[in-house]
Structures are given as C-alpha cells and as structure tokens.
Motif scaffolding. Sequence first.
Motif, short mmCIF file in Angstrom:
data_model
loop_
_atom_site.label_atom_id
_atom_site.label_comp_id
_atom_site.label_asym_id
_atom_site.label_seq_id
_atom_site.Cartn_x
_atom_site.Cartn_y
_atom_site.Cartn_z
N LYS A 126 45.40 -19.94 2.95
CA LYS A 126 44.24 -19.18 3.43
C LYS A 126 44.62 -17.77 3.86
N GLN A 127 45.92 -17.57 4.16
CA GLN A 127 46.37 -16.26 4.63
C GLN A 127 46.96 -15.40 3.52
N LYS A 128 46.89 -15.88 2.30
CA LYS A 128 47.58 -15.24 1.18
C LYS A 128 47.29 -13.75 1.06
N GLU A 129 46.05 -13.38 1.19
CA GLU A 129 45.65 -11.98 1.02
C GLU A 129 45.52 -11.24 2.34
N SER A 130 45.85 -11.89 3.44
CA SER A 130 45.75 -11.24 4.75
C SER A 130 46.86 -10.21 4.93
N ALA A 131 46.56 -9.16 5.65
CA ALA A 131 47.54 -8.09 5.88
C ALA A 131 48.44 -8.44 7.05
N GLN A 132 49.72 -8.08 6.91
CA GLN A 132 50.66 -8.17 8.02
C GLN A 132 50.91 -6.76 8.53
N ALA A 133 50.59 -6.54 9.78
CA ALA A 133 50.77 -5.21 10.37
C ALA A 133 52.02 -5.19 11.25
N PHE A 134 52.54 -3.99 11.41
CA PHE A 134 53.75 -3.76 12.20
C PHE A 134 53.41 -2.66 13.21
N ARG A 135 53.73 -2.89 14.47
CA ARG A 135 53.42 -1.89 15.49
C ARG A 135 54.58 -1.73 16.45
N LEU A 136 54.91 -0.47 16.72
CA LEU A 136 55.91 -0.13 17.73
C LEU A 136 55.20 0.54 18.89
N ASN A 137 55.39 0.02 20.09
CA ASN A 137 54.82 0.64 21.29
C ASN A 137 55.91 1.32 22.10
N TYR A 138 55.58 2.49 22.62
CA TYR A 138 56.52 3.22 23.48
C TYR A 138 55.85 3.45 24.83
N TYR A 139 56.53 3.01 25.89
CA TYR A 139 55.98 3.11 27.24
C TYR A 139 56.82 4.09 28.06
N PRO A 140 56.39 5.33 28.19
CA PRO A 140 57.16 6.30 28.98
C PRO A 140 57.16 5.93 30.46
N PRO A 141 58.16 6.39 31.20
CA PRO A 141 58.14 6.17 32.66
C PRO A 141 56.92 6.86 33.26
N CYS A 142 56.44 6.33 34.37
CA CYS A 142 55.25 6.89 35.01
C CYS A 142 55.51 7.09 36.50
N ASN A 143 55.05 8.23 37.01
CA ASN A 143 55.20 8.55 38.42
C ASN A 143 54.30 7.69 39.31
N MET A 144 53.29 7.07 38.69
CA MET A 144 52.34 6.22 39.44
C MET A 144 52.21 4.87 38.74
N PRO A 145 53.29 4.10 38.66
CA PRO A 145 53.27 2.87 37.86
C PRO A 145 52.27 1.83 38.31
N ASP A 146 51.87 1.87 39.58
CA ASP A 146 50.92 0.89 40.10
C ASP A 146 49.47 1.29 39.83
N GLN A 147 49.26 2.40 39.09
CA GLN A 147 47.90 2.86 38.80
C GLN A 147 47.62 3.01 37.30
N VAL A 148 48.56 2.62 36.46
CA VAL A 148 48.35 2.72 35.01
C VAL A 148 48.69 1.38 34.36
N LEU A 149 48.22 1.22 33.11
CA LEU A 149 48.56 0.05 32.31
C LEU A 149 49.14 0.50 30.98
N GLY A 150 50.25 -0.10 30.58
CA GLY A 150 50.83 0.22 29.28
C GLY A 150 49.90 -0.14 28.14
N LEU A 151 49.31 -1.32 28.22
CA LEU A 151 48.27 -1.77 27.29
C LEU A 151 47.18 -2.48 28.08
N SER A 152 45.94 -2.13 27.79
CA SER A 152 44.82 -2.77 28.47
C SER A 152 44.77 -4.26 28.13
#
Length: 251
Positions: free
Chosen positions: A189-215
């Motif tokens: 059933k997955q024969k024609e499904s796409a496989q995606a590749f993703r690289l995430n980069y999370y820079p340091p943050c001066n306010m780490p308790d107020q931001v999210l790397g990914l929602s």
Amino acid sequence: MDVPYVQEIVRRDPLQVPQRYVRSQEEMENVKDMSHLSSEIPVIDLSKLSSGSMEELKKLDIACKDWGFLQLVNHAVPKEVLQQMKVAAAEFFELPLEEKNKYSMTSNDSQGYGHGFVVPKEQKLDWSDAITLVVFPKEYRKLDYWPDTPRGFRDIIDSYSRHVKSVAEELLRSLSIIMGMQKDALLGKQKESAQAFRLNYYPPCNMPDQVLGLSPHSDTSTITLLMQEGNVHGLEIRHKGDWVPVKLQML
C-alpha cells in the motif's frame, strides 16, 4: 511566506529573540514534569523483529497501542553512516547564508532550505531552521534542492536514506503481521508513497524557556524515523495528555 532564518538572527545578535518566536507564559508553564515516565518508553529490537520473535512483536503491538512511539535498537544502520550524516549536517548549517540560499525553498514548494507551512503574521514561529527533501521514489527527487556542499553530501543523504528505507520496510512488515495481514500488505500500500528527509537545526537561544524548537504536532506520515543525539535533550512525546521527555535508552 518568507521568514528570517533563526541561525542568522542568532549570528547577528545572540541576545535577540523576536516577538514572533516568544510563547506565552501559559503555554510554556502548562506542562507537568513527566520525566519519571521516560524509562517506560518502549524499546524495540529490530533484529528480533526481523527474526520473527513473537515476544518482540507483542512489545511492538503494545508500543503502538499505548504510546504510538518507540525507540529502536539493533536497526543495522551502520554507525559510520549515522556519523557521516551528523557531521555533514553540521557542516551544511555552518555554511555561509549565501551558499545555503542556493537551495532555498520557493513559495510554491515544500522542498529545500527554509521554513515550510508558515501562515499569517499571528502564527508563532519555531526556533529552528530546516532543509527538507523527497528522497524516494527516486523520480520524485528535485536535485536542485540537494546540497553539493559539503563535499559528498548528496551521496551521504542517499546512503542514509536507503538504510532508513530498509528499516521502515522491516517495521511495516512487522506492523502488517500484528494487524493480522499478510507480511507485505502495508508495504504494498506504501509503494508509491514518498519518503521525505528533513534536517532540523536548533540554534542556541538566550531565552530557552520562552521558545520552542518545534511546535507540538502530529506527523502526517505513515512512520517517522528520527535519529536522536544521545547527549541532546528536548524531544518530548504526548502520552495520556502529558508530555514525556525522550531519553536515549539501551537494551
């Protein structure tokens, strides 16, 4: 919609955190400490699944029903392939912006370097940059978005993606079995499904308790395979209404 790269924001001024990235106090504080459940996250041995272990199949069944998440060990992806990907990814994000912009995502595409799924101004943005590519089937590849720097990066992406594809196929076979289907039913059933590749980069943050790397989000793919850095924390999964931090476990 164009938004600035977080890495460049930090490079220009490490103390700056634009308001579009700052989450409300309620959003950031309304989270219980569920770290005591980290050790309960299922760990599945792929080599045992491959050999037909009924005990491991039962563990996979429970992991899917109770957690929707698992940590995979003995997956047979060579350590050198994983290490090459980590090194090349780090080198890519350290390239000058002009070089990375050669692979920028266009407004009508979700592949390339940039931020996908950005909507009007009221949306809070993630504290991360990313590059997204479709790797399989090969005819879906848009090689204009595939970086050729650092040297050999395209070959590294291809090698890593082929190994991950094999892992996904083995998991799909096992999932077919525990669902009472023929071994290759889900694969078909997955024969024609796409496989995606993703690289995430999370820079340091001066306010780490107020931001999210990914929602907080649910992936739309059949399976997501994530390579986790053992000494980097931040990944959390939703379990019975609360967020559980994922700490690298070994059998």
